[in-house]
Design a protein around this motif. Structure first.
Motif, PDB file in Angstrom:
ATOM      1  N   LEU A   1      31.960  43.706  40.069  1.00  0.00           N
ATOM      2  CA  LEU A   1      32.858  44.797  39.652  1.00  0.00           C
ATOM      3  C   LEU A   1      33.159  44.697  38.158  1.00  0.00           C
ATOM      4  O   LEU A   1      33.174  45.708  37.440  1.00  0.00           O
TER       5      LEU A   1
ATOM      6  N   LEU B   1      47.273  50.996  40.249  1.00  0.00           N
ATOM      7  CA  LEU B   1      47.253  49.879  41.208  1.00  0.00           C
ATOM      8  C   LEU B   1      45.902  49.819  41.924  1.00  0.00           C
ATOM      9  O   LEU B   1      45.268  48.758  42.014  1.00  0.00           O
ATOM     10  N   LEU B   2      45.444  50.969  42.414  1.00  0.00           N
ATOM     11  CA  LEU B   2      44.207  50.993  43.193  1.00  0.00           C
ATOM     12  C   LEU B   2      42.974  50.739  42.321  1.00  0.00           C
ATOM     13  O   LEU B   2      41.915  50.379  42.844  1.00  0.00           O
ATOM     14  N   ASP B   3      43.110  50.932  41.013  1.00  0.00           N
ATOM     15  CA  ASP B   3      41.974  50.676  40.116  1.00  0.00           C
ATOM     16  C   ASP B   3      41.972  49.258  39.575  1.00  0.00           C
ATOM     17  O   ASP B   3      41.140  48.923  38.729  1.00  0.00           O
TER      18      ASP B   3
ATOM     19  N   PHE C   1      41.697  35.845  51.985  1.00  0.00           N
ATOM     20  CA  PHE C   1      42.842  35.300  52.730  1.00  0.00           C
ATOM     21  C   PHE C   1      42.349  34.567  53.981  1.00  0.00           C
ATOM     22  O   PHE C   1      42.842  33.482  54.322  1.00  0.00           O
TER      23      PHE C   1
ATOM     24  N   LEU D   1      45.215  43.939  43.276  1.00  0.00           N
ATOM     25  CA  LEU D   1      45.082  44.127  44.726  1.00  0.00           C
ATOM     26  C   LEU D   1      44.797  42.800  45.420  1.00  0.00           C
ATOM     27  O   LEU D   1      45.340  42.508  46.481  1.00  0.00           O
ATOM     28  N   LEU D   2      43.940  41.995  44.807  1.00  0.00           N
ATOM     29  CA  LEU D   2      43.638  40.676  45.371  1.00  0.00           C
ATOM     30  C   LEU D   2      44.907  39.834  45.457  1.00  0.00           C
ATOM     31  O   LEU D   2      45.178  39.186  46.472  1.00  0.00           O
TER      32      LEU D   2
ATOM     33  N   ILE E   1      48.124  40.827  45.609  1.00  0.00           N
ATOM     34  CA  ILE E   1      49.083  41.233  46.649  1.00  0.00           C
ATOM     35  C   ILE E   1      48.473  41.084  48.048  1.00  0.00           C
ATOM     36  O   ILE E   1      49.180  40.777  49.002  1.00  0.00           O
ATOM     37  N   GLY E   2      47.159  41.253  48.139  1.00  0.00           N
ATOM     38  CA  GLY E   2      46.498  41.141  49.441  1.00  0.00           C
ATOM     39  C   GLY E   2      46.486  39.718  49.972  1.00  0.00           C
ATOM     40  O   GLY E   2      46.368  39.509  51.179  1.00  0.00           O
ATOM     41  N   VAL E   3      46.593  38.738  49.089  1.00  0.00           N
ATOM     42  CA  VAL E   3      46.671  37.344  49.532  1.00  0.00           C
ATOM     43  C   VAL E   3      48.132  36.913  49.657  1.00  0.00           C
ATOM     44  O   VAL E   3      48.509  36.196  50.588  1.00  0.00           O
TER      45      VAL E   3
ATOM     46  N   GLN F   1      46.147  41.806  57.959  1.00  0.00           N
ATOM     47  CA  GLN F   1      46.042  40.381  58.337  1.00  0.00           C
ATOM     48  C   GLN F   1      47.212  39.937  59.212  1.00  0.00           C
ATOM     49  O   GLN F   1      47.112  38.961  59.953  1.00  0.00           O
TER      50      GLN F   1
ATOM     51  N   ARG G   1      41.789  55.902  50.152  1.00  0.00           N
ATOM     52  CA  ARG G   1      42.038  54.660  49.393  1.00  0.00           C
ATOM     53  C   ARG G   1      43.402  54.086  49.763  1.00  0.00           C
ATOM     54  O   ARG G   1      43.567  52.868  49.893  1.00  0.00           O
TER      55      ARG G   1
ATOM     56  N   PHE H   1      35.370  50.635  47.078  1.00  0.00           N
ATOM     57  CA  PHE H   1      36.779  50.284  47.288  1.00  0.00           C
ATOM     58  C   PHE H   1      36.969  49.654  48.668  1.00  0.00           C
ATOM     59  O   PHE H   1      37.730  48.687  48.824  1.00  0.00           O
TER      60      PHE H   1
ATOM     61  N   ILE I   1      44.951  46.220  53.111  1.00  0.00           N
ATOM     62  CA  ILE I   1      45.123  45.067  52.215  1.00  0.00           C
ATOM     63  C   ILE I   1      46.495  44.429  52.424  1.00  0.00           C
ATOM     64  O   ILE I   1      46.643  43.210  52.461  1.00  0.00           O
ATOM     65  N   LEU I   2      47.506  45.278  52.608  1.00  0.00           N
ATOM     66  CA  LEU I   2      48.872  44.771  52.705  1.00  0.00           C
ATOM     67  C   LEU I   2      49.200  44.208  54.082  1.00  0.00           C
ATOM     68  O   LEU I   2      49.905  43.198  54.199  1.00  0.00           O
TER      69      LEU I   2
ATOM     70  N   VAL J   1      50.998  38.749  50.259  1.00  0.00           N
ATOM     71  CA  VAL J   1      51.810  39.333  51.347  1.00  0.00           C
ATOM     72  C   VAL J   1      51.588  38.604  52.668  1.00  0.00           C
ATOM     73  O   VAL J   1      52.559  38.136  53.288  1.00  0.00           O
TER      74      VAL J   1
ATOM     75  N   PRO K   1      41.380  45.676  40.711  1.00  0.00           N
ATOM     76  CA  PRO K   1      40.995  44.824  41.844  1.00  0.00           C
ATOM     77  C   PRO K   1      41.719  43.490  41.884  1.00  0.00           C
ATOM     78  O   PRO K   1      41.994  42.957  42.971  1.00  0.00           O
ATOM     79  N   PHE K   2      42.058  42.951  40.732  1.00  0.00           N
ATOM     80  CA  PHE K   2      42.666  41.622  40.749  1.00  0.00           C
ATOM     81  C   PHE K   2      44.149  41.678  41.135  1.00  0.00           C
ATOM     82  O   PHE K   2      44.669  40.752  41.745  1.00  0.00           O
TER      83      PHE K   2
ATOM     84  N   ILE L   1      38.960  41.163  49.819  1.00  0.00           N
ATOM     85  CA  ILE L   1      40.326  40.626  49.677  1.00  0.00           C
ATOM     86  C   ILE L   1      40.793  40.003  50.997  1.00  0.00           C
ATOM     87  O   ILE L   1      41.332  38.888  51.024  1.00  0.00           O
TER      88      ILE L   1
ATOM     89  N   LEU M   1      35.763  46.188  48.476  1.00  0.00           N
ATOM     90  CA  LEU M   1      36.781  45.359  47.821  1.00  0.00           C
ATOM     91  C   LEU M   1      37.878  44.975  48.817  1.00  0.00           C
ATOM     92  O   LEU M   1      38.344  43.822  48.843  1.00  0.00           O
TER      93      LEU M   1
ATOM     94  N   MET N   1      50.164  54.589  41.338  1.00  0.00           N
ATOM     95  CA  MET N   1      49.306  54.262  42.483  1.00  0.00           C
ATOM     96  C   MET N   1      47.839  54.166  42.068  1.00  0.00           C
ATOM     97  O   MET N   1      47.104  53.298  42.534  1.00  0.00           O
ATOM     98  N   GLN N   2      47.434  55.072  41.185  1.00  0.00           N
ATOM     99  CA  GLN N   2      46.027  55.041  40.780  1.00  0.00           C
ATOM    100  C   GLN N   2      45.735  53.793  39.958  1.00  0.00           C
ATOM    101  O   GLN N   2      44.690  53.159  40.116  1.00  0.00           O
TER     102      GLN N   2
END
Lengths: 574, 65
Positions: A176, B30-32, A205, B37-38, B40-42, A286, A275, A194, A282-283, B44, B34-35, A201, A197, B27-28
């Protein structure tokens, strides 16, 4: 094959080989393509092995056949789980990660040599774990709950496999970065990327949870650590075990959008909404891991209900958005192509003879109606008790991972072979029928296991007649009937799976080489141009989809409340 | 001099101001990213599922030996 210079680099290292795919117009990096091919072949090999092992499990559960002795049953069950739930699906996901990053973004793949290292680690790990199981002293099943102990090389194999997968995730992220730096796309990434991605992610985890629990378990198996708390093990293990299934959900949703785009030029109804649905994954996706601990004493209802009945429902909302967006995108594309007759003319005139499309639709329907609804039932603390740790659970995850993910992956294979192997699909009639045969078999497996589970049949017991047991229990005759039907369904599913493996292997080895002329006269992906673009259909005039979604909601509500009725029958309130 | 975000100075070219007004919505962005998102995705699930869950288990009293 064209050779192009990579901006900002000098010398031989700067040159990378690309080709323009005549079927899709995608700019394919040669090194990425080779890795995609190898991972696909490896995945299909594990599916063939794991599928046959699954048949042996089902024929043993069929009490009239009761094929395997007890020790062999648990060994085969462990090998089946590892081969299909981990190795088949995750090697396929590696191919999808490289496809949705390097190929869709028209970029070179980051660090291809390290990608080969990742592949080697995954293959060595998978083989090591499989050998450990087949040696007979690691029959700990997929969950490998402590204090059941496997041989150390079982855990080493899983850890090597996970390290390889983690490297793959960082290669996706690196790609990316490269694509953005080298300007291979503008603005936001396309939805397929997306979604990839999102899968990466969740995978990170998943692997982190796996490292937290598998490394101490390895040390315990060699005697360095004396004790592992079973409840803590279970909590952390499911952070890996269930989250890995959420990667599968994410990637089969990506595959749904991809097949619809390639075949029909379908765009998501709204790119932003889709999206956002992936963001909900993502949130919150899991957190659904918690439903495996809903009957554990010692963990509060607050933790259980927050993680399942609140947070998990937000992830379910994401799935329902995709569940409307995918058929909606197909309806919008079909109407744009002139199939406008009545409410369902677009559906009747859809390419049902194309195995990729058939697999997409069957996967979508079965994942939603069987896997999705049963997942919500299992994720509700009160009604979970009706079927916790019964055969209902394998019934549920066969609906999600087999009817949903595996069928979707099978479908997209019929497009990936012409695109990346440049071969035509052989035995087209077999290929045409394959998704239907496999879908009938797997739907039966899911339904009859869920049926037996509703009658209380334990999920892991080898012999439900309890022969020679000190304390016995008589299951109703219907439970035995359900397991017989499950065995018959497994035979049908195995035939469907064998049809897939035969078509894939024969196509790769003997398929006619596709030329540029073939791409014009016999296009396999006429809508491919939209795959690499950002943007949606931006229409909601979708009467057919609205009717279908309404049917789903009615089925969902009915089944949900029926289970509350069952619960009320178990615990009468006066 | 610290400039307030969103404030437009007198001599700033109109094109620059317009560009700043067209900054993508939150929001855009945030969605653009990736890091982000990574992250918060780990974070949360680590906090809500793993850490909270382990804290619950750690509070279970040991049985008297």
């Amino acid at each position: 094959m064209a050779t192009i210079a990579i901006p900002g680099q000098i010398g031989e290292a700067a040159e990378e080989r690309f080709r323009t795919c005549p079927d899709t117009g995608l700019h394919v990096h040669a090194k990425a393509e080779t890795l995609i091919r190898v991972n696909l072949i490896t995945a299909v090999t594990f599916l063939g092995i794991g599928g046959l092992l699954g048949l042996l499990v089902a024929l043993t559960r069929w009490q009239a056949v009761h094929l395997l002795p007890a020790e062999m049953f648990y060994m085969v069950l462990t090998a089946h789980g590892a081969a299909v739930l981990l190795f088949w699906i995750m090697f396929f996901e590696v191919a999808l990660f490289y496809f949705t990053s390097a190929v869709v973004l028209r970029s070179r793949l980051a660090t291809p040599n390290i990608a080969w290292l990742a592949y080697a680690l995954m293959l060595i790990g998978a083989l090591t774990a499989t050998v450990a199981v087949l040696q007979g002293r690691s029959s700990v099943m997929f969950t490998s709950y402590v204090p059941l102990q496997a041989e150390p090389h079982f855990y080493i194999g899983l850890i090597l496999f996970a390290v390889g997968m983690l490297i793959t995730c960082f290669i996706f992220l690196g790609t990316l970065v490269i694509a953005k730096d080298e300007g291979t796309y503008e603005g936001s990434v396309p939805l397929a990327t997306f979604g990839g991605l999102t899968g990466v992610i969740i995978m990170i985890f998943t692997l982190a949870s796996g490292a937290i629990i598998l490394i101490p378990t390895l040390l315990w198996s060699v005697g360095i650590i004396g004790h592992i708390d079973p409840l803590t093990y279970k909590l952390v293990w499911w952070g890996m075990g269930h989250s890995s299934q959420q990667v599968n959900v994410t990637m089969h949703v990506v595959v749904w959008y991809t097949i619809a785009a390639l075949l029909l030029g379908a765009r998501p109804l709204s790119e932003k909404v889709s999206r956002s649905a992936f963001l909900l994954y993502i949130l919150f996706l899991q957190l659904a891991s918690a439903h495996h601990l809903l009957v554990e004493p010692g963990i509060s209802s607050t933790w259980k209900i927050f993680n399942t009945s609140y947070a998990m429902y937000l992830a379910v909302l994401g799935s329902m958005i995709h569940g409307m967006s995918v058929p909606g995108a197909i309806e919008a594309a079909q109407r744009r192509l002139g199939h406008t007759k009545g409410i369902f003319g677009w559906l009747r005139e859809a390419p049902w003879g194309n195995p990729a499309f058939a697999a997409l639709m069957l996967s979508l329907v079965m994942f939603g109606f069987l896997g999705g609804i049963s997942g919500v039932i299992l994720g509700t603390e009160q009604i979970n008790i009706l079927m916790h740790n019964t055969l209902y659970v394998p019934g549920h995850f066969h609906a999600t991972v087999v009817s949903g993910t595996t069928l979707a992956f099978m479908g997209v294979t019929y497009l990936l072979i012409p695109i990346f192997f440049r071969r035509d699909i052989v035995f087209p009639k077999i290929a045409q029928w394959q998704p239907y045969v496999f879908a009938i078999g797997t739907a039966g497996i899911a339904l009859f296991m869920m049926g037996a589970g509703t009658l209380g049949v334990s999920r892991r017991h080898w012999d439900i007649t309890f022969t020679d047991a000190l304390i016995t229990f008589d299951y109703p005759a219907t439970a035995f009937f359900m397991l017989g039907l499950n065995g018959l369904s497994a035979i049908i599913a195995t035939v469907g799976g064998a049809m897939y493996v035969i078509v894939v292997v024969a196509s790769i080895v003997w398929g006619k080489r596709r030329t540029e002329e073939d791409a014009k006269t016999n296009p396999i992906a006429p809508g491919a141009a939209v795959l690499a673009q950002y943007g949606g259909e931006d229409t909601f005039k979708l009467p057919g989809t609205i009717v279908l979604v309404s049917v789903f909601f009615i089925a969902f509500a009915l089944y949900y409340f029926i289970n509350w009725r069952f619960l009320a029958g178990i615990w009468p309130m006066s | 001099m610290v400039e307030r975000i969103g404030a437009v100075s007198q001599d700033e070219p109109a094109a620059g101001a317009a560009e700043r007004d067209e900054r993508p919505p939150f929001m855009q962005r945030l969605l653009d990213n990736p890091f982000l998102l990574l992250f918060i995705g780990v974070t949360v699930p680590t906090v809500l599922y793993l850490i909270w869950g382990i804290l619950e288990i750690a509070q279970i009293p040991l049985s008297p030996s």
